[in-house]
Design a protein around this motif. Structure first.
Motif, PDB file in Angstrom:
ATOM      1  N   ASP A 225       0.802  -1.092   0.169  1.00  0.00           N
ATOM      2  CA  ASP A 225      -0.086  -0.054  -0.099  1.00  0.00           C
ATOM      3  C   ASP A 225       0.722   1.140  -0.052  1.00  0.00           C
ATOM      4  O   ASP A 225       2.022   1.424   0.441  1.00  0.00           O
ATOM      5  CB  ASP A 225      -0.765   0.071   1.347  1.00  0.00           C
ATOM      6  CG  ASP A 225      -1.990  -1.064   1.151  1.00  0.00           C
ATOM      7  OD1 ASP A 225      -2.240  -1.645   0.050  1.00  0.00           O
ATOM      8  OD2 ASP A 225      -2.319  -1.685   2.241  1.00  0.00           O
ATOM      9  N   HIS A 226       0.495   2.278  -0.520  1.00  0.00           N
ATOM     10  CA  HIS A 226       1.070   3.605  -0.662  1.00  0.00           C
ATOM     11  C   HIS A 226       2.687   3.410  -1.208  1.00  0.00           C
ATOM     12  O   HIS A 226       3.563   3.614  -0.683  1.00  0.00           O
ATOM     13  CB  HIS A 226       0.847   4.216   0.757  1.00  0.00           C
ATOM     14  CG  HIS A 226      -0.176   4.376   1.322  1.00  0.00           C
ATOM     15  ND1 HIS A 226      -1.189   5.563   0.971  1.00  0.00           N
ATOM     16  CD2 HIS A 226      -0.732   3.801   2.430  1.00  0.00           C
ATOM     17  CE1 HIS A 226      -2.033   5.401   1.739  1.00  0.00           C
ATOM     18  NE2 HIS A 226      -2.101   4.239   2.495  1.00  0.00           N
ATOM     19  N   PRO A 227       2.503   3.070  -2.445  1.00  0.00           N
ATOM     20  CA  PRO A 227       4.078   3.033  -3.024  1.00  0.00           C
ATOM     21  C   PRO A 227       4.611   4.214  -3.158  1.00  0.00           C
ATOM     22  O   PRO A 227       4.125   5.273  -3.271  1.00  0.00           O
ATOM     23  CB  PRO A 227       3.625   2.341  -4.509  1.00  0.00           C
ATOM     24  CG  PRO A 227       2.356   2.725  -4.892  1.00  0.00           C
ATOM     25  CD  PRO A 227       1.602   2.935  -3.448  1.00  0.00           C
ATOM     26  N   GLN A 228       5.969   4.218  -2.942  1.00  0.00           N
ATOM     27  CA  GLN A 228       6.792   5.380  -2.824  1.00  0.00           C
ATOM     28  C   GLN A 228       8.030   5.199  -3.939  1.00  0.00           C
ATOM     29  O   GLN A 228       8.692   4.225  -3.722  1.00  0.00           O
ATOM     30  CB  GLN A 228       7.323   5.824  -1.412  1.00  0.00           C
ATOM     31  CG  GLN A 228       5.836   5.983  -0.584  1.00  0.00           C
ATOM     32  CD  GLN A 228       6.055   6.568   0.835  1.00  0.00           C
ATOM     33  OE1 GLN A 228       6.888   5.846   1.407  1.00  0.00           O
ATOM     34  NE2 GLN A 228       5.384   7.486   1.303  1.00  0.00           N
ATOM     35  N   LEU A 229       8.202   6.403  -4.483  1.00  0.00           N
ATOM     36  CA  LEU A 229       9.321   6.468  -5.459  1.00  0.00           C
ATOM     37  C   LEU A 229      10.746   7.049  -4.837  1.00  0.00           C
ATOM     38  O   LEU A 229      10.383   8.290  -4.357  1.00  0.00           O
ATOM     39  CB  LEU A 229       8.998   6.985  -6.675  1.00  0.00           C
ATOM     40  CG  LEU A 229      10.069   7.082  -7.899  1.00  0.00           C
ATOM     41  CD1 LEU A 229      10.106   5.662  -8.548  1.00  0.00           C
ATOM     42  CD2 LEU A 229       9.718   8.090  -9.125  1.00  0.00           C
ATOM     43  N   LEU A 230      11.653   6.458  -4.736  1.00  0.00           N
ATOM     44  CA  LEU A 230      13.244   7.290  -4.319  1.00  0.00           C
ATOM     45  C   LEU A 230      13.711   7.654  -5.585  1.00  0.00           C
ATOM     46  O   LEU A 230      14.141   6.744  -6.473  1.00  0.00           O
ATOM     47  CB  LEU A 230      13.948   6.241  -3.374  1.00  0.00           C
ATOM     48  CG  LEU A 230      15.393   6.831  -3.122  1.00  0.00           C
ATOM     49  CD1 LEU A 230      15.009   8.194  -1.991  1.00  0.00           C
ATOM     50  CD2 LEU A 230      16.020   5.711  -2.527  1.00  0.00           C
TER      51      LEU A 230
ATOM     52  N   TRP B  52      15.040  12.312  -2.692  1.00  0.00           N
ATOM     53  CA  TRP B  52      13.667  12.810  -2.718  1.00  0.00           C
ATOM     54  C   TRP B  52      12.574  11.601  -2.740  1.00  0.00           C
ATOM     55  O   TRP B  52      13.035  10.581  -3.619  1.00  0.00           O
ATOM     56  CB  TRP B  52      13.135  13.699  -4.036  1.00  0.00           C
ATOM     57  CG  TRP B  52      13.977  15.081  -4.059  1.00  0.00           C
ATOM     58  CD1 TRP B  52      15.291  15.410  -4.208  1.00  0.00           C
ATOM     59  CD2 TRP B  52      13.230  16.258  -3.539  1.00  0.00           C
ATOM     60  NE1 TRP B  52      15.235  16.653  -4.111  1.00  0.00           N
ATOM     61  CE2 TRP B  52      13.943  17.282  -3.694  1.00  0.00           C
ATOM     62  CE3 TRP B  52      11.767  16.540  -2.922  1.00  0.00           C
ATOM     63  CZ2 TRP B  52      13.680  18.608  -3.459  1.00  0.00           C
ATOM     64  CZ3 TRP B  52      11.682  17.867  -2.477  1.00  0.00           C
ATOM     65  CH2 TRP B  52      12.433  18.762  -2.857  1.00  0.00           C
ATOM     66  N   ILE B  53      11.559  11.742  -2.100  1.00  0.00           N
ATOM     67  CA  ILE B  53      10.573  10.623  -2.013  1.00  0.00           C
ATOM     68  C   ILE B  53       9.168  11.097  -2.414  1.00  0.00           C
ATOM     69  O   ILE B  53       8.989  12.097  -1.983  1.00  0.00           O
ATOM     70  CB  ILE B  53      10.418  10.041  -0.713  1.00  0.00           C
ATOM     71  CG1 ILE B  53      11.823   9.306  -0.286  1.00  0.00           C
ATOM     72  CG2 ILE B  53       9.272   8.966  -0.662  1.00  0.00           C
ATOM     73  CD1 ILE B  53      11.577   8.833   1.097  1.00  0.00           C
ATOM     74  N   LEU B  54       8.510  10.348  -3.633  1.00  0.00           N
ATOM     75  CA  LEU B  54       7.399  10.748  -4.128  1.00  0.00           C
ATOM     76  C   LEU B  54       6.332   9.721  -3.521  1.00  0.00           C
ATOM     77  O   LEU B  54       6.557   8.592  -3.916  1.00  0.00           O
ATOM     78  CB  LEU B  54       7.543  10.612  -5.900  1.00  0.00           C
ATOM     79  CG  LEU B  54       5.927  10.956  -6.287  1.00  0.00           C
ATOM     80  CD1 LEU B  54       5.471  12.258  -6.124  1.00  0.00           C
ATOM     81  CD2 LEU B  54       6.258  10.795  -7.844  1.00  0.00           C
ATOM     82  N   ASP B  55       5.388  10.154  -3.037  1.00  0.00           N
ATOM     83  CA  ASP B  55       4.063   9.312  -2.635  1.00  0.00           C
ATOM     84  C   ASP B  55       3.375   9.222  -3.685  1.00  0.00           C
ATOM     85  O   ASP B  55       2.788  10.333  -4.283  1.00  0.00           O
ATOM     86  CB  ASP B  55       3.489  10.070  -1.315  1.00  0.00           C
ATOM     87  CG  ASP B  55       2.429   8.813  -0.700  1.00  0.00           C
ATOM     88  OD1 ASP B  55       1.436   8.581  -1.486  1.00  0.00           O
ATOM     89  OD2 ASP B  55       2.447   8.599   0.263  1.00  0.00           O
TER      90      ASP B  55
ATOM     91  N   VAL C  63       1.235   3.544   6.602  1.00  0.00           N
ATOM     92  CA  VAL C  63       0.523   4.865   6.574  1.00  0.00           C
ATOM     93  C   VAL C  63       1.655   6.029   6.554  1.00  0.00           C
ATOM     94  O   VAL C  63       1.659   6.860   5.749  1.00  0.00           O
ATOM     95  CB  VAL C  63      -0.491   5.033   7.599  1.00  0.00           C
ATOM     96  CG1 VAL C  63      -1.185   6.521   7.540  1.00  0.00           C
ATOM     97  CG2 VAL C  63      -1.503   4.011   7.442  1.00  0.00           C
ATOM     98  N   ALA C  64       2.439   5.842   7.598  1.00  0.00           N
ATOM     99  CA  ALA C  64       3.603   6.815   7.432  1.00  0.00           C
ATOM    100  C   ALA C  64       4.452   7.079   6.353  1.00  0.00           C
ATOM    101  O   ALA C  64       4.830   8.109   5.968  1.00  0.00           O
ATOM    102  CB  ALA C  64       4.303   6.452   8.631  1.00  0.00           C
ATOM    103  N   GLY C  65       4.738   5.929   5.797  1.00  0.00           N
ATOM    104  CA  GLY C  65       5.679   6.088   4.642  1.00  0.00           C
ATOM    105  C   GLY C  65       7.090   6.137   4.928  1.00  0.00           C
ATOM    106  O   GLY C  65       7.566   6.650   6.133  1.00  0.00           O
TER     107      GLY C  65
END
Length: 513
Positions: free
Chosen positions: A245-250, A266-269, A334-336
């Motif tokens: 859940d909530h994939p994030q790109l570094l 940088w991290i993109l939600d 949730v926090a990411g």
């Protein structure tokens, strides 16, 4: 890491399993062009393995992706040429094969993007190279260099089972022609394109979301006042929590519009499309032309492997750096990752004892992360807690197995849909071609009819003009005749008129009659 060259390092990095990562081909001091390097995060050691078979032609700028036990690599360039070859490396036999392809081939290019959509389908986008047949819907913009090269935004699927290139219809806002961007899968049907270099604009910082389920692409518009990375190209990116859940790109490093090498993180939600800047460790150096990949070590524990790159002062490095990330919030999903803490771990390739110590620490952290995710509702003994943890782990493994099976069935169904779409597209192209020919003939007939009408109009206008001239001449002649008639009548009257005083009655000359 292979093939000596004076400035750049280009490395393709892939996650082969949960623990093994491999790199192959690049520019810099090397070990031989047929060597593949395999890195094991559990021991933090490299292995260098020789390969056989025909090597892919591109020395730099190629793109690679792993499908099952095979490594696919596409395109690339050398000092004088661009390529559009597709090669495959069997990771069991380490045998290279030149894949025979058909269909709508991409142009010869480098620095494009290649991702795995499913177990048999790859997606290739953009790049820089020599213009070929123009794909419908795509654009080619020249760089202005003497070799005639340029950037493209063509979009292709590749069927690994049949070796066929396809040109599916892409809806939405297609990115402009671009190269040296990052193209990263963040879940089973979505990819993120970020940055790159565009003709006439240089480096950009645009974000595009590709949805392969709906075949739509969406451009993300920055919100004024919110943080956003600067323009860049030849940077690196990876997904920190793929499939969760909530994939994030570094995103890490690259080169900006002023040719400055960057070292920011940088991290993109992906769900909220919001950027968060992460402060890197002080020992992290700015770099470009590097590669990164993420490995999950357990709930809330992720390691990012950074390899190679070009540093300031044109220094090429072949070192491995590990960014270890551990979530500090109570709810990781949730926090990411932006709520966690980054730590830098230096890797000593030949330090067996050091690797063993780090491995022990890594396993302790994995166990701690797993144990922290277990909710303790009663004051059981440590043995009871261990048994409960083991049961939960087995249940989680079974759920993961069921999920993978479900996803596999979904992928098979999607493959059948793609095959049907490909047949429909072929038939539609054929019908479209016939319709275009009929339209062309109808247009030619219409043009001939219009030309004939123009000729007839000209002839009619000329006839009308001649008729008007004749009518005018006839009218003039009638007027002239009428005048002559009047003159003649007047003349005749004057000749035969005898005055009465000149009439003389003589003798009678006859009688009767």
């Amino acid at each position: 890491m292979l093939q000596l060259n004076h400035h750049l390092v280009w490395v393709n990095s892939l996650q082969l399993t949960d623990t093994i990562t491999c790199t192959w081909r690049g520019l810099g001091p090397g070990l031989g062009s047929n060597i593949i390097a395999v890195y094991d995060p559990s021991t933090e050691l490299w292995s260098f393995l020789p390969t056989t078979g025909p090597l892919p032609p591109g020395e730099a700028g190629g793109c690679s992706v792993c499908v099952g036990c095979c490594l696919y690599t596409f395109g690339g360039s050398d000092e004088s040429s661009y390529f559009n070859d597709m090669s495959k490396l069997d990771l069991d036999t380490l045998q290279w094969t030149n894949v025979q392809t058909s269909g709508s081939q991409p142009m010869k290019k480098a620095f494009s993007g290649l991702v795995r959509v499913n177990e048999r389908t790859l997606c290739c986008f953009g790049g820089e190279g020599i213009e070929g047949p123009t794909q419908p819907g795509s654009t080619f913009t020249k760089t202005g260099r003497s070799d005639g090269s340029g950037r493209t935004n063509e979009f292709h699927f590749f069927d690994t089972q049949n070796g066929v290139w396809l040109s599916p219809e892409l809806r939405g806002e297609r990115p402009p022609p671009c190269c040296a961007f990052t193209f990263t899968m963040v879940d089973q049907h979505k990819a993120v394109l970020f940055g790159g270099n565009q003709s006439g604009r240089g480096e950009v910082n645009e974000v595009y979301l590709f949805n392969f389920r709906t075949m739509e692409v969406t451009k993300v518009k920055p919100v004024q006042g919110e943080p956003w990375p600067v323009e860049r190209s030849v940077h690196a990116a990876c997904c920190l929590n793929y499939g969760q859940d909530h994939p994030q790109l570094l995103v890490y490093g690259g080169v900006d519009n002023g040719n400055k090498i960057l070292g920011d993180l940088w991290i993109l939600d992906v769900d909220t499309v919001k950027w968060t800047e992460v402060t890197p460790p002080e020992s992290m150096t700015p770099r470009c032309f590097h590669s990164i990949t993420a490995t999950s070590l357990g709930p809330g524990l992720t390691e990012v492997l950074v390899f190679g790159g070009n540093l300031e002062n044109d220094k090429i490095v072949a070192e491995t750096t590990i960014l270890r990330f551990e979530l500090t919030g109570p709810s990781a999903s949730v926090a990411g990752p932006s709520a966690g803490k980054w730590a830098l771990v230096d890797v000593a390739h030949n330090d067996t004892r050091g690797s063993a110590q780090r491995l022990s620490e890594k396993r302790i952290r994995q166990a701690t992360a797993r144990a922290s995710s277990v909710s303790e509702t009663s004051d059981h003994s440590s043995q009871d807690r261990v048994r409960a943890l083991e049961q939960q782990l087995r249940a989680a493994e079974q759920r993961e197995h069921d999920t993978q099976r479900h996803h596999q069935l979904q992928l098979q169904e999607k493959d059948r849909e793609l095959a049907t779409q490909a047949r429909e597209l072929t038939e539609a192209n054929r019908r479209h071609g016939d319709a275009e020919e009929r339209a062309r003939l109808a247009e030619q007939r219409e043009q001939a009819t219009q030309l004939l009408l123009q000729v007839k109009d000209c002839e009619l206008a000329e006839a009308n003009r001649r008729e008007a001239d004749l009518s005018a001449r006839i009218t003039a002649l009638e007027r002239e005749l009428e005048g002559k008639t009047k003159e003649l009548a007047a003349h005749n009257t004057e000749v035969w008129r005898i005055p009465a005083n000149r009439v003389i009655i003589g003798r009678r000359i006859g009688k009767g009659g």
